[in-house]
Design a protein around this motif. Structure first.
Motif, short mmCIF file in Angstrom:
data_model
loop_
_atom_site.label_atom_id
_atom_site.label_comp_id
_atom_site.label_asym_id
_atom_site.label_seq_id
_atom_site.Cartn_x
_atom_site.Cartn_y
_atom_site.Cartn_z
N LYS A 264 1.02 -0.84 0.03
CA LYS A 264 0.08 0.15 0.09
C LYS A 264 0.51 1.49 -0.14
CE LYS A 264 -3.52 -1.97 2.70
NZ LYS A 264 -4.82 -2.12 3.35
N ILE A 265 0.49 2.38 -1.01
CA ILE A 265 1.06 4.06 -0.87
C ILE A 265 1.27 3.98 0.48
CG2 ILE A 265 -0.77 4.84 -1.17
CD1 ILE A 265 1.02 6.55 -3.50
N GLN A 266 0.28 4.21 1.36
CA GLN A 266 0.81 4.47 3.13
C GLN A 266 2.08 3.65 3.82
OE1 GLN A 266 -2.33 3.46 1.58
NE2 GLN A 266 -3.54 5.55 1.49
N GLU A 267 1.69 3.09 3.12
CA GLU A 267 2.75 1.99 4.42
C GLU A 267 4.69 2.51 3.50
OE1 GLU A 267 2.95 -2.27 3.69
OE2 GLU A 267 0.54 -2.39 4.71
N GLN A 268 4.56 2.90 2.65
CA GLN A 268 5.71 3.54 1.36
C GLN A 268 5.76 4.44 2.11
OE1 GLN A 268 4.79 2.46 -2.35
NE2 GLN A 268 5.96 0.61 -2.83
N VAL A 269 5.04 5.45 2.31
CA VAL A 269 5.08 7.45 2.99
C VAL A 269 6.27 6.77 4.36
CG1 VAL A 269 4.05 9.24 3.71
CG2 VAL A 269 3.46 7.62 1.21
N ALA B 21 2.29 8.89 -7.89
CA ALA B 21 1.73 8.97 -7.32
C ALA B 21 2.57 9.13 -6.33
CB ALA B 21 1.46 7.57 -6.48
N LEU B 22 3.75 9.22 -5.48
CA LEU B 22 4.13 8.85 -4.08
C LEU B 22 4.97 10.32 -4.41
CD1 LEU B 22 6.20 5.54 -3.79
CD2 LEU B 22 4.93 6.36 -1.57
N VAL B 23 5.19 10.99 -5.29
CA VAL B 23 5.45 12.10 -5.56
C VAL B 23 4.44 12.72 -5.53
CG1 VAL B 23 6.90 13.88 -6.99
CG2 VAL B 23 7.74 11.06 -6.82
#
Length: 289
Positions: free
Chosen positions: A203-208, A228-230
């Motif tokens: 999930k993108i929240q975990e990567q953040v 998406a992260l940028v």
């Protein structure tokens, strides 16, 4: 003698010729009346015959199902077969692999933005030759290629202290390819930390959160997730020094990174967001593996 005998002979003859049923004219009229009456009798006796003559039966306007099927078969047989559009995999299968060059990326950007941007805007999106690293000549492994283009990696790795950022960003077409490259750079990364930046099972929240907690040196991911992260400010590109595109690798369908429409679009959008600007400023070097 009586009055009747005193009439002239020619008056009696004219009276006889003008009276119905007598003479040639009367005979013709009597024949017409006889034939007319016989026709009327026949019409009354057989009204269907008369109606069939006067009124023709209408033909069927709609063909039956069998006629339609036969017609479709005939049309299908007559129509020429359409040429099947060749797939990208078929085209690439016939072409011999060749190493990527800076001109290839320049051409890709020009084709994408050519009809949408003005001349001035296109000039701002043009990548200078100075920002490109030597391209892979198809003889290097990924680890040996990184050692060649980044000889001062150990120093860069030690000096990097900023969170939510990476020193080297590697973009691939799929999560599986990302995993392959992460395994292959073990000899190069040394003590540097590598992070997966793709969407599969993560999930993108975990990567953040992971980017916020620790210092990451190398990010390996797909253009869509990196973009998406940028956008969510989970990944900062200010510390970035090297951008590597996995340009020459082909998947099972023989497609490269730029041959997959969605991946190509996301790659160009990510470059446009900030990376082209950083490359033009000279702070980021770009390599095609």
């Amino acid at each position: 003698m009586g009055d009747t005998l005193d009439e002239p002979w020619w008056e009696t003859r004219e009276a006889r010729s003008s009276s119905p049923g007598t003479g040639a004219g009367g005979a013709a009229e009597s024949m017409e009346e006889a034939t007319g009456s016989s026709k009327e009798i026949q019409q009354c006796a057989n009204p269907e015959a008369v109606s069939s003559k006067k009124r023709k039966q209408p033909k069927e306007c709609y063909p039956t199902a069998e006629k339609e099927q036969s017609k479709e078969k005939e049309e299908s047989e007559v129509k020429p077969k359409r040429r099947r559009k060749k797939k990208i995999s078929e085209i690439l299968a016939k072409s011999s692999p060749k190493p990527g060059a800076p001109e290839d990326l320049q051409k890709l950007l020009k084709e994408h933005f050519g009809a949408k941007r003005s001349v001035i805007e296109l000039e701002e999106l043009k990548l200078p030759d100075a920002c490109f690293l030597p391209a892979n000549d198809l003889t290097h492994s990924f680890s040996s290629y990184l050692k060649e283009i980044c000889p001062k990696w150990a120093k860069l790795r030690k000096n990097h202290k900023e969170k939510k950022s990476v020193v080297m960003l590697i973009m691939c077409s799929s999560a599986l390819r990302c995993l392959e490259l992460i395994k292959s750079i073990t000899a190069f990364k040394g003590d540097g930390k590598v992070m997966k930046l793709f969407a599969k099972h993560i999930k993108i929240q975990e990567q953040v959160k992971m980017l916020e907690k620790g210092v990451i040196h190398v990010g390996v991911g797909t253009p869509g997730r990196i973009k998406a992260l940028v956008e969510q400010e989970g990944l900062n590109l200010t510390s970035l020094k090297y951008l590597i595109l996995d340009w020459n690798w082909r998947d099972q369908k023989l497609r490269r990174l730029v041959d997959i429409p969605e991946i190509r679009k996301e790659t160009i959008e990510l470059l446009e967001m900030e990376l082209i600007k950083l490359c033009r400023e000279g702070s980021v070097k770009l390599g095609l593996f």
